[in-house]
Scaffold this active site. Structure first.
Site, PDB file in Angstrom:
ATOM      1  NE  ARG A   1      -1.818   1.866   3.488  1.00 15.88           N
ATOM      2  CZ  ARG A   1      -1.683   1.741   4.811  1.00 15.88           C
ATOM      3  NH1 ARG A   1      -2.306   0.794   5.464  1.00 15.88           N
ATOM      4  NH2 ARG A   1      -0.904   2.589   5.483  1.00 15.88           N
TER       5      ARG A   1
ATOM      6  CG  HIS B   1      -6.429   2.445   6.363  1.00 16.12           C
ATOM      7  ND1 HIS B   1      -6.779   1.217   5.847  1.00 16.12           N
ATOM      8  CD2 HIS B   1      -7.517   2.885   7.045  1.00 16.12           C
ATOM      9  CE1 HIS B   1      -8.039   0.933   6.211  1.00 16.12           C
ATOM     10  NE2 HIS B   1      -8.492   1.930   6.926  1.00 16.12           N
TER      11      HIS B   1
ATOM     12  CE1 TYR C   1       1.269   2.755   8.714  1.00 16.70           C
ATOM     13  CE2 TYR C   1       0.038   4.421   9.950  1.00 16.70           C
ATOM     14  CZ  TYR C   1       0.205   3.649   8.813  1.00 16.70           C
ATOM     15  OH  TYR C   1      -0.682   3.755   7.774  1.00 16.70           O
TER      16      TYR C   1
END
Lengths: 404, 323
Positions: free
Chosen positions: A289, A293, A302
């Protein structure tokens, strides 16, 4: 690479080391024995004994078609992101980096096959002939999905993680009960899309169990994009995801999810296995990805930017472009043409979005039930009268709302 | 008219629905060869085959989740949840998918699914086998919730539920499975309707499921003491059909709502709220409730204390009269 190959639990006394776990989950940067690949990140077409024949018919023209699909889908995705940033959409769910995983699988399905998406499958929707503007309502808040899932054979987006794996299995059981599994020309299969995070959900496991118990013709297509929002793959699993299929008694294959040809070939094989009665099958499309998100997410909290840079080298579109130039002699005017088409599509997408009317207050009462109860009918009438009172009287006074 | 047990009445209703429509499937744990732990599906697998009567894997989310998929494909699944307290693994699929697919698809994908759930206590069972979770479903938009109380309703309501294009959560009073009654030749009432099962002039008692019989017995006892109790079987818990309750309360001025379920935020709360909205000027006493307590279902040696019985119903009637 000096990394060990992933741990395969052949000896029941063996336990994977942390290095084994991570190498199994991430150790496929350059392919490897377990990763099916037909087009390298450098754009070189390579052979594969098991699956190569399933894409043998793909020549220049077909590859140009996939290139066009992926460029248009990425353009829509970027436009969706921009529309959210400009306040036109409440949220957008980017697919950036997953174009090959979705177009390869989507183009492998026939019109008879049924597909159950999660909520990031804009590329699969494109392959099913869903106009991109039909995706907008979900993210603008005007509806929960505006295409006809029966006619398109593409179910509405499922937002609760993993629910659709059981729904897809049930649908596939129905295909089997209706005699649509076999060698006949009307054979059908079902494909279910979900992510690496979903593999920790009970519904996905139950889907695997049920599909195996009923020999259901369903391809479980897991796009392992490495991140479930902020949680990395190693929090979901010790073994590579495709290996889980063995425990349920059906085959699992890991395919390079950034390789549209490999995704096409493996999915064609898997769907045909299912149509002819050898289902279910699990495919793990190993991808990344490249964006957040959703537009509400901030990946810088993160994960390291280095990781993204590494995956940019494996971009699913660039390798097809390189292959078209080097192995098929495709000229620049083709790429310019696709670029122009994508700009036109994005402009139409944007114009449609800006012109979308808000639903009226009666929308929320519509199709809750086949047969509206007198109680709900009364609620609806009372609210519509209350709503109308602002227009006719210009005052806050009106019939009561809520319970009847 | 034929006399049969409530379980047999359900069985014959299922059989009739399966004969009428080849898309009707029965699915659940042990519903095939065994005929269900309460034998409600006895003989169906033998007569309709295992592609129409599915002995499923042991997973409730799987039962509901695949039923949703089968309904998308055009089937009309009738799911059996073995016991009330086991429905919760399937609650996600019921709330997130079953209840919402029609709305999400703007009517393009109907969900003609029935979920049968044996409910209530009184059989001396272990934990999770005696619960009354109907309010948890009545609260969910998109679902319809009904409860049968006698063989006639059991037979006809299950047939009507299967014929409905909306998802129906169908509660069966498990302690009444073996009680006999007459089953009509034609359907006695629409599915989503309540029914006056005993006329009376002094107090209205509204109830459903296993406690309809209890309330009728209480009404007979009250009659001996000179109190005329009207008993209404609600039958449909969502939507509630409160017209007969409103007209009854306008005559009696007093209402006692009876249920095995805990009272807090429940079907009985909803009945009380709506009766005070509609019958405010007719009420001679507050709407009272006689229910299970707001505790988890207790060990079975306590269930006689937990469950509303004839005496507690009469106590409620007396309090309503004595207000």
């Amino acid at each position: 690479m000096s990394r060990p190959q992933s741990w395969v639990p052949t000896d029941p006394r063996s336990v994977p080391t942390r290095e084994h776990v991570l190498s199994g989950l991430h150790g496929t940067d350059e392919g490897g024995a377990e990763l099916v690949q037909l087009l390298t990140p450098e754009g070189q077409r390579v052979s594969d004994d098991r699956f190569g024949s399933w894409a043998a018919d793909v020549g220049r023209e077909e590859l140009q078609g996939f290139y066009r699909d992926m460029v248009l889908v990425r353009r829509i995705d970027r436009e969706g992101n921009a529309l959210q940033r400009q306040g036109q959409l409440g949220i957008w769910v980017p697919l950036l980096g997953q174009e090959a995983a979705q177009v390869g699988a989507g183009r492998a399905a026939t019109p008879r096959d049924m597909i159950f998406p999660s909520y990031r499958e804009h590329g699969v929707a494109w392959c099913r002939g869903i106009d991109p503007t039909d995706l907008l309502g979900i993210f603008r808040g005007t509806d929960h999905g505006s295409w006809d899932p029966i006619a398109a054979r593409f179910h509405l987006y499922t937002i609760v993680i993993g629910n659709q794996c059981l729904n897809a299995t049930g649908y596939a059981m129905g295909q089997k009960f209706e005699g649509k599994v076999g060698d006949g020309p009307d054979a059908e299969a079902t494909m279910c899309f979900f992510g690496d995070g979903a593999t920790s959900q009970g519904d996905v496991h139950e889907g695997f169990v049920w599909a195996a118990a009923y020999d259901a013709p369903v391809v479980f297509y897991c796009q392992n994009n490495q991140w479930a929002i902020s949680v990395p793959l190693e929090r979901q699993t010790r073994v590579p995801l495709f290996q889980r299929a063995r425990g349920y008694g059906f085959p699992g294959v890991r395919v390079d999810g950034n390789d549209v040809l490999a995704c096409l070939a493996v999915t064609r094989w898997a769907l045909e296995e299912c149509r002819t009665g050898n289902g279910p099958v699990l495919i793990e499309a190993f991808t990344y990805r490249m964006d957040a998100h959703t537009t509400s997410d901030d990946p810088s909290r993160y994960r390291l930017a280095d990781e993204l840079e590494l995956w940019k080298l494996k971009d699913p579109i660039e390798r097809v472009r390189v292959n078209l130039v080097r192995e098929h002699g495709v000229q620049q005017d083709f790429f310019d043409g696709v670029q122009a088409e994508s700009d036109e599509l994005a402009a139409r997408f944007r114009a449609f979005c800006l012109a979308m009317p808000d639903p009226g207050p009666d929308r929320m009462f519509s199709e809750v039930y086949a047969e509206l109860s007198p109680q709900l009918e009364a609620q609806k009438q009372a609210y519509l009268e209350y709503h109308a009172s602002f227009e006719t009287e210009g005052s806050l006074a009106g019939p009561r709302i809520g319970g009847v | 008219m034929t006399t049969m047990t409530l379980a047999k009445a359900l069985n014959s209703g299922l059989r009739a629905a399966m004969e009428l429509d080849p898309k009707v499937l029965v699915m659940g744990e042990d519903v095939g060869k065994l005929g269900g732990v309460f034998r409600v599906t006895d003989g169906l697998a033998k007569d309709f085959g295992e592609q129409r009567v599915l002995d499923t894997p042991l997973s409730e989310s799987g039962i509901i989740g695949t039923a949703v998929g089968l309904a998308i494909r055009g089937f009309r699944p009738v799911c059996e949840i073995q016991f009330d307290g086991f429905v919760f693994p399937g609650y996600d699929q019921i709330v997130s998918q079953l209840a919402k697919v029609r709305f999400r698809s703007q009517g393009r994908v109907p969900m003609p699914v029935v979920v049968r759930i044996p409910f209530g206590g009184g059989i001396g069972a272990v934990e999770h086998h005696s619960e009354s979770p109907e309010s948890l479903f009545a609260h969910v938009a998109g679902l319809k919730v009904v409860a049968c109380s006698n063989p006639d309703d059991a037979h006809w309501m299950i047939r009507q539920a299967i014929a409905s294009d909306d998802p129906v959560i169908f509660f069966e009073p498990k302690r009444r499975y073996w009680e006999k009654g007459e089953v009509s030749e034609t359907e006695p009432a629409p599915l989503f309707s309540s029914r006056v099962v005993r006329s009376g002039a002094d107090v209205t008692v509204a109830c459903y499921g296993p406690l309809v019989k209890t309330c009728l017995e209480a009404a007979a006892a009250a009659e001996a003491e000179g109190t005329d109790v009207e008993v209404i079987d609600l039958r449909s818990l969502s939507p509630l059909d409160l017209g007969p309750v409103f007209s009854s309360v306008r005559r009696t001025g007093r209402l006692v709502v009876v249920s095995e379920a805990p009272s807090e935020a429940s079907v009985t709360s909803e009945v009380a709220a709506r009766v005070q909205e509609e019958c405010f000027h007719s009420l001679e006493a507050p709407v009272l409730r006689v229910t299970g307590f707001d505790t988890p279902y207790p060990p079975s040696k306590c269930e006689d204390d937990y469950l509303p019985d004839l005496d507690r119903v009469l106590d409620g009637v007396d309090r309503a009269l004595g207000w």
